[in-house]
Write a protein that holds these residues in place. Sequence first.
Motif, PDB file in Angstrom:
ATOM      1  N   VAL A 108      -8.656 -13.106   8.795  1.00  0.00           N
ATOM      2  CA  VAL A 108      -8.555 -12.489  10.116  1.00  0.00           C
ATOM      3  C   VAL A 108      -9.940 -12.402  10.744  1.00  0.00           C
ATOM      4  N   LYS A 109     -10.085 -12.943  11.921  1.00  0.00           N
ATOM      5  CA  LYS A 109     -11.375 -12.937  12.609  1.00  0.00           C
ATOM      6  C   LYS A 109     -11.777 -11.516  12.977  1.00  0.00           C
ATOM      7  N   GLY A 110     -13.044 -11.213  12.734  1.00  0.00           N
ATOM      8  CA  GLY A 110     -13.594  -9.909  13.096  1.00  0.00           C
ATOM      9  C   GLY A 110     -13.339  -8.817  12.085  1.00  0.00           C
ATOM     10  N   LEU A 111     -12.484  -9.072  11.108  1.00  0.00           N
ATOM     11  CA  LEU A 111     -12.120  -8.040  10.131  1.00  0.00           C
ATOM     12  C   LEU A 111     -13.109  -8.016   8.973  1.00  0.00           C
ATOM     13  N   GLU A 112     -13.572  -6.833   8.630  1.00  0.00           N
ATOM     14  CA  GLU A 112     -14.426  -6.634   7.451  1.00  0.00           C
ATOM     15  C   GLU A 112     -13.569  -5.997   6.357  1.00  0.00           C
ATOM     16  N   LEU A 113     -13.292  -6.744   5.303  1.00  0.00           N
ATOM     17  CA  LEU A 113     -12.442  -6.269   4.221  1.00  0.00           C
ATOM     18  C   LEU A 113     -13.303  -5.665   3.118  1.00  0.00           C
ATOM     19  N   VAL A 114     -12.994  -4.418   2.753  1.00  0.00           N
ATOM     20  CA  VAL A 114     -13.752  -3.741   1.702  1.00  0.00           C
ATOM     21  C   VAL A 114     -12.807  -3.391   0.553  1.00  0.00           C
ATOM     22  N   ASP A 115     -13.316  -3.532  -0.669  1.00  0.00           N
ATOM     23  CA  ASP A 115     -12.504  -3.253  -1.849  1.00  0.00           C
ATOM     24  C   ASP A 115     -12.201  -1.767  -1.964  1.00  0.00           C
ATOM     25  N   LEU A 116     -10.979  -1.473  -2.401  1.00  0.00           N
ATOM     26  CA  LEU A 116     -10.560  -0.095  -2.628  1.00  0.00           C
ATOM     27  C   LEU A 116     -10.719   0.241  -4.111  1.00  0.00           C
ATOM     28  N   PRO A 117     -11.539   1.226  -4.461  1.00  0.00           N
ATOM     29  CA  PRO A 117     -11.655   1.615  -5.872  1.00  0.00           C
ATOM     30  C   PRO A 117     -10.307   2.077  -6.429  1.00  0.00           C
ATOM     31  N   ALA A 118     -10.059   1.755  -7.687  1.00  0.00           N
ATOM     32  CA  ALA A 118      -8.813   2.154  -8.358  1.00  0.00           C
ATOM     33  C   ALA A 118      -7.588   1.749  -7.539  1.00  0.00           C
ATOM     34  N   ALA A 119      -7.640   0.556  -6.971  1.00  0.00           N
ATOM     35  CA  ALA A 119      -6.571   0.101  -6.070  1.00  0.00           C
ATOM     36  C   ALA A 119      -5.223   0.020  -6.766  1.00  0.00           C
ATOM     37  N   ASP A 120      -5.227  -0.226  -8.070  1.00  0.00           N
ATOM     38  CA  ASP A 120      -3.957  -0.405  -8.770  1.00  0.00           C
ATOM     39  C   ASP A 120      -3.296   0.902  -9.175  1.00  0.00           C
ATOM     40  N   GLU A 121      -3.881   2.036  -8.795  1.00  0.00           N
ATOM     41  CA  GLU A 121      -3.272   3.327  -9.098  1.00  0.00           C
ATOM     42  C   GLU A 121      -2.269   3.706  -8.010  1.00  0.00           C
ATOM     43  N   CYS A 122      -1.149   4.301  -8.421  1.00  0.00           N
ATOM     44  CA  CYS A 122      -0.093   4.703  -7.501  1.00  0.00           C
ATOM     45  C   CYS A 122      -0.580   5.777  -6.527  1.00  0.00           C
ATOM     46  N   CYS A 123      -0.064   5.731  -5.295  1.00  0.00           N
ATOM     47  CA  CYS A 123      -0.441   6.737  -4.304  1.00  0.00           C
ATOM     48  C   CYS A 123       0.314   8.046  -4.499  1.00  0.00           C
ATOM     49  N   GLY A 124       1.392   8.003  -5.309  1.00  0.00           N
ATOM     50  CA  GLY A 124       2.151   9.220  -5.557  1.00  0.00           C
ATOM     51  C   GLY A 124       3.424   9.352  -4.764  1.00  0.00           C
ATOM     52  N   PHE A 125       3.754   8.341  -3.959  1.00  0.00           N
ATOM     53  CA  PHE A 125       4.979   8.455  -3.154  1.00  0.00           C
ATOM     54  C   PHE A 125       6.215   8.209  -4.025  1.00  0.00           C
ATOM     55  N   GLY A 126       6.495   6.958  -4.339  1.00  0.00           N
ATOM     56  CA  GLY A 126       7.592   6.642  -5.253  1.00  0.00           C
ATOM     57  C   GLY A 126       8.953   7.118  -4.804  1.00  0.00           C
ATOM     58  N   GLY A 127       9.197   7.164  -3.491  1.00  0.00           N
ATOM     59  CA  GLY A 127      10.506   7.590  -3.000  1.00  0.00           C
ATOM     60  C   GLY A 127      10.830   9.019  -3.395  1.00  0.00           C
ATOM     61  N   ALA A 128      11.890   9.198  -4.171  1.00  0.00           N
ATOM     62  CA  ALA A 128      12.316  10.539  -4.583  1.00  0.00           C
ATOM     63  C   ALA A 128      11.304  11.210  -5.503  1.00  0.00           C
ATOM     64  N   PHE A 129      10.410  10.423  -6.102  1.00  0.00           N
ATOM     65  CA  PHE A 129       9.395  11.001  -6.989  1.00  0.00           C
ATOM     66  C   PHE A 129       8.564  12.057  -6.268  1.00  0.00           C
TER      67      PHE A 129
END
Length: 241
Positions: free
Chosen positions: A156-177
Motif C-alpha cells: 500500500v502506497k504511503g503506508l508505514e507498517l510496524v511490527d506488533l509485539p506479541a502479535a500471536d497472542e489472543c486479544c481476549g475476545f473469542g466471542g462468548a469467551f
Amino acid sequence: MRVRLFVACFNDALFPGTGRAVTELLERLGHEVEFPVEQTCCGQMHWTTGYHREAADLARRFTGVFGADVVVTPSASCAATVRDAYPRLARSAGDPALAEAAAGLAVYELSEFLVDVLGVVDVGAYFPHRVTYQPTCQSLRSLRVGDRPLRLLRAVKGLELVDLPAADECCGFGGAFAMKNADLSVAMVADKVRHIRDTAADVVCAADNSCLTHIGGALSRLRGGVRVMHLAEILAGTERR
C-alpha cells in the motif's frame, strides 16, 4: 470473475462499511460482486457454544444460498467456521447431503482470495498512515493465512507498517469467551492494547471486526488516539480520496 460476498452478520449489523470496502476493492480490480440477500449467520456462535443442531440448520441454509460459487468474506472467523466446522456438523448430524454441499464450497477470507486466487499483492491502495496488524486467532490458527495480510499492507502506497509485539497472542475476545470470562478477557486486551500503543501506530487493523471491536473499546477508554480499521477498508483506499 464473478464472486459472491458473504458479509457476515456481525458486519451486516455493525460494520456495513467493511462490506462496501470489499465490494469497492474487488470491483476496482475488475471483478463482479454479488450480494445474496438471502444470506444470514454462518452459525459460528451456535457451533462454539454447543447449539450444534441450530448450527447445522444455518449450515444448510448457507450451502443452499451460496452453492458452488466463489465466496469471499471479510471475516476470517466465519471462513474458518464454514471450512472447518461444516464437515464436522454434517458428520455429527448424520447428513450426507450437507457433507457433500460443504465439500463443494469455495469460501475465501479476503487476503487469501487476493493473494492465492487472484495472484495480486499490490491492489492500488493509498493510505498514508502508520499501521500495525493484529493477526486474529482464527486467521492465524484455523485459516493459517500467514503473511498474506502483511504482504498486502506492505504494497500500500504511503503506508508505514510496524511490527506488533506479541502479535500471536489472543486479544481476549473469542466471542462468548469475553462474556463468560470477563475478567480474564479484560486482562488479555489490556496486554494487547499496551503492545499496540508501544508501536506508536495511528491505526491497528485486522481481518475480523469482532476482535477490532474488543480492541477498539479498550483503546477508546484510554483516549490514545489509535484507530481500528478492517484490512478491507485500508485496501480500498486510493489517492483520489
